[in-house]
Design a protein around this motif. Sequence first.
Motif, PDB file in Angstrom:
ATOM      1  N   ARG A 227      13.019   4.250  20.599  1.00  0.00           N
ATOM      2  CA  ARG A 227      13.481   5.653  20.535  1.00  0.00           C
ATOM      3  C   ARG A 227      13.505   6.155  19.093  1.00  0.00           C
ATOM      4  N   ASP A 228      14.101   5.365  18.202  1.00  0.00           N
ATOM      5  CA  ASP A 228      14.236   5.803  16.818  1.00  0.00           C
ATOM      6  C   ASP A 228      12.886   5.879  16.113  1.00  0.00           C
ATOM      7  N   ILE A 229      11.977   4.971  16.450  1.00  0.00           N
ATOM      8  CA  ILE A 229      10.633   5.022  15.859  1.00  0.00           C
ATOM      9  C   ILE A 229       9.916   6.302  16.296  1.00  0.00           C
TER      10      ILE A 229
ATOM     11  N   TRP B 215      19.975  -0.134  14.013  1.00  0.00           N
ATOM     12  CA  TRP B 215      20.642  -1.397  13.706  1.00  0.00           C
ATOM     13  C   TRP B 215      20.353  -1.916  12.307  1.00  0.00           C
ATOM     14  N   LEU B 216      19.473  -1.257  11.556  1.00  0.00           N
ATOM     15  CA  LEU B 216      19.044  -1.799  10.267  1.00  0.00           C
ATOM     16  C   LEU B 216      20.186  -1.936   9.267  1.00  0.00           C
TER      17      LEU B 216
ATOM     18  N   THR C 162      15.135   4.598  26.073  1.00  0.00           N
ATOM     19  CA  THR C 162      16.256   3.833  25.535  1.00  0.00           C
ATOM     20  C   THR C 162      16.841   2.907  26.595  1.00  0.00           C
TER      21      THR C 162
ATOM     22  N   VAL D  53      16.005   3.262  12.084  1.00  0.00           N
ATOM     23  CA  VAL D  53      16.346   2.453  13.254  1.00  0.00           C
ATOM     24  C   VAL D  53      17.831   2.088  13.199  1.00  0.00           C
TER      25      VAL D  53
ATOM     26  N   THR E  50      15.370   0.869  19.517  1.00  0.00           N
ATOM     27  CA  THR E  50      14.416   0.759  18.413  1.00  0.00           C
ATOM     28  C   THR E  50      13.201   1.640  18.663  1.00  0.00           C
TER      29      THR E  50
END
Length: 204
Positions: free
Chosen positions: A49-51, A59-60, A127, A57, A47
């Motif tokens: 990392r993606d931000i 898993w959304l 991560t 994100v 999460t």
Amino acid sequence: MPELIHWFDLLGVMVFAISGTLIAHSKHMDGFGVVVLATVTGIGGGTLRDIILDVPVFWLNDTHYFMAIFGAIFICVLFLNSQRTIPKQMLQVADAFGLAFFAVMGVKKALDMGMPDTTAIIMGVLTGCFGGLIRDVLAREIPLLLKGELYAITCIAGGIVYTQMMHWSFSLEVTMLSAMAVTLSLRLLAMRFNFVLHIFKYSA
């Protein structure tokens, strides 16, 4: 290949969720505490990392990640309720596998976005380590990242192997497996032989 990478990602989430569940058990948490600790351990690093990379994100829009988390919790609960004790070093071994999976996935995602090698390696460290960091803080433990045997260093080593093998035009499968093996092996060896990176002299 994308499907295989997705399975690697799910496996990493599941392994980290197991380590979160084991910590929750050792701290005598209730069911909600178990779910919280397993979840933040499983998806926390990815999460962040993606931000930072400013991408959706991961898993959304994919419920498979939560299925992996709840599957890990279910397996652990059955095992721990029947065994009553946690085998020695089971937590750290589970954490080491999760570290290897997620460090490599973090490096790969950053490189796929065109990031330079150094940034990709940093994303691999975040991560791999951040979910465990949140877990340990919530459990009121000194994070594994900040003490004891080599931890983040193993992610850096795996990231270097990954980036260099990609430059040398190895196949993606061989590169991923090699980087994971290096990260995991270094972490397990550090645990076994107590490899540390002290810079201060501590009294006994």
